[in-house]
Enzyme design. Structure first.
Site, PDB file in Angstrom:
ATOM      1  N   GLU A  46     -24.399 -23.102   0.320  1.00  0.00           N
ATOM      2  CA  GLU A  46     -24.160 -23.972  -0.993  1.00  0.00           C
ATOM      3  C   GLU A  46     -23.824 -22.700  -2.148  1.00  0.00           C
ATOM      4  OE1 GLU A  46     -27.579 -25.626  -2.974  1.00  0.00           O
ATOM      5  OE2 GLU A  46     -26.510 -26.929  -4.025  1.00  0.00           O
ATOM      6  N   LYS A 123     -21.395 -32.991  -3.767  1.00  0.00           N
ATOM      7  CA  LYS A 123     -22.462 -33.127  -3.587  1.00  0.00           C
ATOM      8  C   LYS A 123     -23.252 -34.309  -4.307  1.00  0.00           C
ATOM      9  CE  LYS A 123     -27.023 -30.640  -4.226  1.00  0.00           C
ATOM     10  NZ  LYS A 123     -27.788 -29.406  -4.541  1.00  0.00           N
ATOM     11  N   CYS A 168     -27.060 -28.901   0.624  1.00  0.00           N
ATOM     12  CA  CYS A 168     -28.447 -28.666   0.084  1.00  0.00           C
ATOM     13  C   CYS A 168     -29.625 -30.140  -0.152  1.00  0.00           C
ATOM     14  CB  CYS A 168     -28.558 -27.886  -1.317  1.00  0.00           C
ATOM     15  SG  CYS A 168     -30.334 -27.133  -1.378  1.00  0.00           S
TER      16      CYS A 168
HETATM   17  N1  CDV Z   1     -29.969 -26.566  -4.260  1.00  0.00           N
HETATM   18  C1  CDV Z   1     -30.969 -27.745  -4.186  1.00  0.00           C
HETATM   19  O1  CDV Z   1     -30.267 -28.856  -4.013  1.00  0.00           O
HETATM   20  N2  CDV Z   1     -31.976 -27.273  -4.131  1.00  0.00           N
HETATM   21  C2  CDV Z   1     -33.022 -28.545  -3.723  1.00  0.00           C
HETATM   22  C3  CDV Z   1     -34.400 -28.052  -4.502  1.00  0.00           C
HETATM   23  C4  CDV Z   1     -34.289 -28.429  -5.825  1.00  0.00           C
HETATM   24  C5  CDV Z   1     -35.567 -28.828  -3.957  1.00  0.00           C
HETATM   25  C6  CDV Z   1     -33.343 -28.691  -2.276  1.00  0.00           C
HETATM   26  O2  CDV Z   1     -33.418 -29.780  -1.805  1.00  0.00           O
HETATM   27  O3  CDV Z   1     -33.437 -27.557  -1.528  1.00  0.00           O
END
Ligand code: CDV
Length: 308
Positions: A46, A123, A168
């Site tokens: 990401e 996202k 993510c």
């Molecule tokens: N970049 C992200 O989406 N990070 C989130 C953190 C904030 C928990 C993740 O789900 O890894």
């Protein structure tokens, strides 16, 4: 057998002052190494081109546009597309997208083996907050800088298989995998930047964060009988640590390869897409076993409402 060799290209930290040109050189080095190891597909994390900037509060959000890409490919990343085409390697990476009409997304793309973009994902599950929050050990301002993705969870035919993307925090939500599972997805590619400590709970450190990473990805792979490739940006960015733990998980939910460092590191595995078929025909044959008459709340209610 439909085997494709995948290189999960974990990236070490990118400092705030570092330029995209330096980052692209690191990505090219990983790509060349992946070619040497027989990769058909390379997957970067990401927001692969910059530091994880949502940790920085910028009052005037227009100034944050410096972290965004207005075109893809653009001049800076063109070498990645050219090299991938030369190597006949498909590629996926995440970046901050600023559209011509001024919208901001946390985006990932997928190319085919000729360097052509065949898939784009924005996202959906944005974590964090929109305003400066002094109670947190550090900021996570994704809700300030990005809008929730507006493309849903599409899948694409590529490299003889069916591919999907997620970014993510999406990996923690079963809906992410299931919507793609219902389109027959065979491999899901996920980049992440996960702080090694929970900003709102300091006891939750890297061990538990790595556990939740594996737990989410392994469950998503098993319950949808697909491969999942999850790739970190890792290490310490301007004093703020991110977990590594990039991994490739098979359709049985087993980890078949995992990173051992927090730096630039390739995790390579030959993945047989036909290994997805057994689970899709048996325990996770959705057409035979799902009971959608009982799932209405999933798509009609956001928050939990306990009984009175
Ligand atoms: N970049 C992200 O989406 N990070 C989130 C953190 C904030 C928990 C993740 O789900 O890894």
């Amino acid at each position: 057998m439909r085997e494709i060799t995948v290189a999960a290209a974990q990236m070490g930290p990118i400092q705030r002052a570092e330029g995209r040109d330096v980052v692209v050189c690191r990505m090219l080095a990983l790509m060349d190494e992946a070619k040497g190891r027989g990769a058909d597909l390379i997957v970067y994390p990401e927001l692969a081109l910059t530091t994880f900037f949502p940790r920085w509060y910028v009052e005037d959000t227009a100034q944050a546009d410096a972290w965004f890409e207005r075109d893809m490919p653009n001049e800076t990343v063109r070498p990645l597309f050219d090299r991938a085409a030369r190597h006949q390697m498909a590629m996926s990476f995440g970046y901050a997208e600023l559209t011509p009409d001024g919208h901001h997304f946390n985006t990932a793309i997928l190319t085919d083996g000729s360097g052509k973009i065949v898939g784009k994902y924005r996202k959906v599950h944005l974590p964090g907050h929109a305003e400066l929050d002094p109670r947190r050990a550090f900021q996570h301002l994704e809700k300030r800088y990005f809008e929730p993705g507006n493309l849903g969870f599409p899948v694409w035919r590529n490299l003889g298989g069916i591919f999907g993307l997620a970014v993510c925090n999406d990996r923690r939500w079963p809906e992410t995998y299931r919507v793609m599972g219902l389109q027959g997805v065979e491999m899901i590619l996920i980049g992440y930047n996960t702080p090694a400590v929970n900003a709102e709970k300091s006891e939750e450190g890297p061990e538990k964060r790595l556990f939740h990473n594996r737990l989410s990805v392994q469950a998503g792979a098993y319950q949808n009988s697909c491969w999942v490739v999850a790739v970190a940006k890792a290490g310490v960015e301007d004093g703020f640590p991110l977990i590594g733990g990039s991994l490739i998980v098979n359709p049985d939910g087993e980890i078949v390869a995992e990173a051992t460092t927090e730096g630039d590191e390739l995790v390579v595995h030959a993945c047989d897409l036909d290994a997805t078929l057994f689970g899709k025909k048996t325990i996770f044959d959705f057409a035979r076993h799902r009971r959608i008459e009982h799932y209405g709340l999933i798509a009609s209610r956001t928050g939990a409402i306990p009984p009175p």
